[in-house]
Design an enzyme around this catalytic site. Structure first.
Site, PDB file in Angstrom:
ATOM      1  CE  LYS A 284      20.423  -6.156   2.120  1.00 43.41           C
ATOM      2  NZ  LYS A 284      21.786  -5.719   1.576  1.00 43.41           N
TER       3      LYS A 284
ATOM      4  CD  GLN B 116      24.213  -4.315  -0.691  1.00 40.83           C
ATOM      5  OE1 GLN B 116      23.876  -4.125   0.588  1.00 40.83           O
ATOM      6  NE2 GLN B 116      23.566  -4.622  -1.718  1.00 40.83           N
TER       7      GLN B 116
ATOM      8  CG  ASP C  36      24.109 -11.888   2.660  1.00 37.21           C
ATOM      9  OD1 ASP C  36      23.183 -11.235   2.127  1.00 37.21           O
ATOM     10  OD2 ASP C  36      25.437 -10.648   1.506  1.00 37.21           O
TER      11      ASP C  36
END
Ligand code: NDP
Length: 278
Positions: free
Chosen positions: A50, A94, A117
């Protein structure tokens, strides 16, 4: 092999190039912060990928890596500080988090306008009620892969009902005027549900579960699954070779949905930056 192969690597590269051009034109580097807690090994790879993709596209990306022993209160304080930081446009916690931390509490703590997200209940609710908001990255990526596929009126079956893939996927397809069926582990006859579908999105996590005789000839098959076999091979939820002989279009694993997820994380971050900064 009859099916057109949908090349997610190429679509993702094109999307990232477009985002890089928009970032260059914006005159600022959108800020993305990934918060990682502990040492889950797969997370290490994802977070590095990422970060690299974000930097390549001109984003100001950084990772805050907290030790395994971080308490829930410490994590929530870190998220609150990022919520308040004007240079931060997108925050991603995460997953998985260590067992002693309530993942939903961490997700709920992210400011909805920075929730790149798309997992916050406010963004999930916006999606479910047809309002604009930040959409989970993998389903957003699938919609890019379906560009050019006739969606209006199409019968779509989504296999899987998770918060991160199945449910938001079904909402996006519904928003695009598909007639949507959501199937899951309690569905009585998965094969029959699939065989009626013009579009199948498989997000189950069962290696090669979808077989050729489940698939309507000419259907579009999107395989979100990532499964590692005992011999080390990576396969999806769809038996690729036999289904490709029946389907009209199909995504491979790897190289299909996977590359879209990071590209859409960057797309969400740029959207969040533009919405916040005007
Ligand atoms: P979850 O485990 O959260 O959800 C799986 C879903 O599949 C559940 O709804 C479950 O049903 C359903 N399911 C499980 N077994 C069966 C079965 N035998 N028949 C029918 N339905 C079944 O997984 P995720 O949604 O997080 O991920 C799904 C897959 O996608 C995984 O392989 C994951 O690795 C991959 N993935 C890939 C990404 C990418 O970037 N390409 C991103 C995210 C995930 P129930 O609700 O009834 O338990």
């Amino acid at each position: 092999m009859a099916a057109r192969i949908i090349d997610g690597k190429a679509v993702a590269a094109q999307l990232r190039a477009g985002l890089a051009a928009r970032v260059a034109a914006a005159g600022y580097a959108p800020g993305l912060v990934v918060v990682r807690v502990g040492e889950d090994p797969a997370s290490g790879v994802y977070v590095r990928n990422k970060d690299r993709a974000a930097k390549e596209a001109g984003f100001a990306s950084r990772t805050i890596h907290l030790p395994e022993a971080t308490t829930q209160a410490q994590l929530l304080a870190q998220i609150a500080a990022l919520n308040a930081d004007a240079a931060v446009d997108g925050i991603l916690v995460q997953l998985p988090l260590p067992d002693h931390i309530d993942a939903q509490a961490a997700i709920n703590a992210v400011a909805p306008e920075k929730d790149v997200d798309g997992f916050h209940p406010i963004n999930a609710g916006r999606l479910a009620s047809g309002q604009p908001g930040l959409v989970p990255c993998t389903p957003r990526g699938v919609m890019h892969l379906l560009a050019g596929t006739e969606l209006r009126g199409a019968r779509a079956v989504v296999l899987g009902r998770s918060q991160i893939v199945g449910r938001p996927m079904a909402q996006l397809l519904l928003g695009a005027d598909c007639t949507v069926t959501i199937a899951h582990s309690r569905t009585r006859d998965l094969a029959a549900e699939c065989s009626r579908a013009d579009i199948v999105v498989a997000a189950v996590g069962r290696a090669e579960m979808v077989r050729a005789d489940w698939v309507k000839p000419g259907a579009t098959i999107i395989d979100v699954g990532i499964n590692r076999l005992a011999d080390g091979r990576l396969v999806g939820d769809v038996a690729f070779d036999e289904v490709a002989a029946v389907a009209g279009a199909i995504t491979p694993v790897p190289g299909g949905v996977g590359p879209m997820t990071i590209a859409c994380l960057l797309e969400n971050t740029l959207d969040a930056a533009m919405a916040r900064r005007g």
